[in-house]
Design a protein around this motif. Structure first.
Motif, PDB file in Angstrom:
ATOM      1  N   ARG A  87       5.660  11.063  -9.226  1.00 49.35           N
ATOM      2  CA  ARG A  87       4.504  10.550  -8.699  1.00 49.35           C
ATOM      3  C   ARG A  87       3.857   9.705  -9.198  1.00 49.35           C
ATOM      4  O   ARG A  87       3.387   8.645  -8.985  1.00 49.35           O
ATOM      5  CB  ARG A  87       3.562  11.750  -8.195  1.00 49.35           C
ATOM      6  N   LYS A  88       3.841   9.911 -10.597  1.00 46.78           N
ATOM      7  CA  LYS A  88       2.910   8.989 -11.672  1.00 46.78           C
ATOM      8  C   LYS A  88       3.713   7.735 -11.873  1.00 46.78           C
ATOM      9  O   LYS A  88       3.068   6.683 -12.021  1.00 46.78           O
ATOM     10  CB  LYS A  88       2.869   9.728 -13.047  1.00 46.78           C
ATOM     11  N   LYS A  89       4.920   7.628 -11.829  1.00 48.27           N
ATOM     12  CA  LYS A  89       5.703   6.246 -12.169  1.00 48.27           C
ATOM     13  C   LYS A  89       5.742   5.606 -10.660  1.00 48.27           C
ATOM     14  O   LYS A  89       6.135   4.334 -10.864  1.00 48.27           O
ATOM     15  CB  LYS A  89       7.151   6.769 -12.340  1.00 48.27           C
ATOM     16  N   GLN A  90       5.480   6.263  -9.520  1.00 48.92           N
ATOM     17  CA  GLN A  90       5.472   5.508  -8.246  1.00 48.92           C
ATOM     18  C   GLN A  90       4.367   4.450  -8.240  1.00 48.92           C
ATOM     19  O   GLN A  90       3.022   4.924  -8.677  1.00 48.92           O
ATOM     20  CB  GLN A  90       5.354   6.670  -7.092  1.00 48.92           C
ATOM     21  N   LYS A  91       4.421   3.154  -7.867  1.00 51.87           N
ATOM     22  CA  LYS A  91       3.130   2.390  -7.872  1.00 51.87           C
ATOM     23  C   LYS A  91       3.001   2.129  -6.191  1.00 51.87           C
ATOM     24  O   LYS A  91       4.209   1.644  -5.639  1.00 51.87           O
ATOM     25  CB  LYS A  91       3.677   1.018  -8.447  1.00 51.87           C
TER      26      LYS A  91
END
Length: 180
Positions: A87-91
């Motif tokens: 989720r953190k890597k998703q932009k």
């Protein structure tokens, strides 16, 4: 006589563990990662209890289901951590709006273009809105010329996602950054 209403049993999210596994036999992978083959479920549970770990159903749709002996609490924690990492890597791509007028001053135009370049470098789309007031509606060709100038100046870093179109008293064009 009516029966009292009973709520359905709560559905558990995640894989079935230990006594929740209700099949006769399972494909067992032990805590060292060794494939033990097809084993009766009771025997698999005993092996898990001896190791002080849980029997967790990894592939419930296989024939027979694949179960692994592991620490369920640790397994759950690591899967939550992995999900948070993805989720953190998703932009999320945002659409930023730049508003102009057909007779915009050169300095104001340059400031808007600089902001647009910054939005593209951050990976956001830009919606260029050109607003016509009063008699400016008679000179829509000036507005189209301005939007074409914007398109040409951003050609190296952005592509036109939606070409200029008139919506009431404003002309709208959407540009998106070119992925490199």
């Amino acid at each position: 006589m009516r029966r009292p209403f009973r709520a359905p049993p709560p559905t558990k999210d995640g894989p079935r563990t230990n006594d929740e596994i209700r099949v006769r036999e399972v494909q067992l992978i032990d805590h060292e990662g060794q494939n033990r083959g097809i084993v009766p479920t009771g025997e698999a549970l005993e092996i898990a209890m001896e190791a002080g770990l849980d029997l967790v159903e990894i592939q419930p749709n296989a024939q027979p289901p694949v179960c692994k002996i592991l620490d369920y609490g640790r397994f759950k924690y690591q899967s939550q951590k992995k999900a948070a990492e993805t989720r953190k890597k998703q932009k999320t791509v945002e659409i930023k709006e730049i508003k102009m007028r057909p007779n915009i001053d050169t300095h104001d135009y340059e400031v808007k273009m600089k902001a647009m370049m910054r939005f593209f470098s951050e990976g956001d789309k830009v919606k260029v809105t050109l607003r016509f007031r009063g008699r400016e509606m008679a000179h829509q060709d000036l507005g189209m010329k301005l939007l074409m100038q914007v398109r040409d100046e951003t050609a190296e870093i952005a592509k036109v996602e939606s070409s200029p179109r008139l919506e009431g008293r404003q002309m709208v064009m959407v540009l998106s950054p070119i992925q490199r």
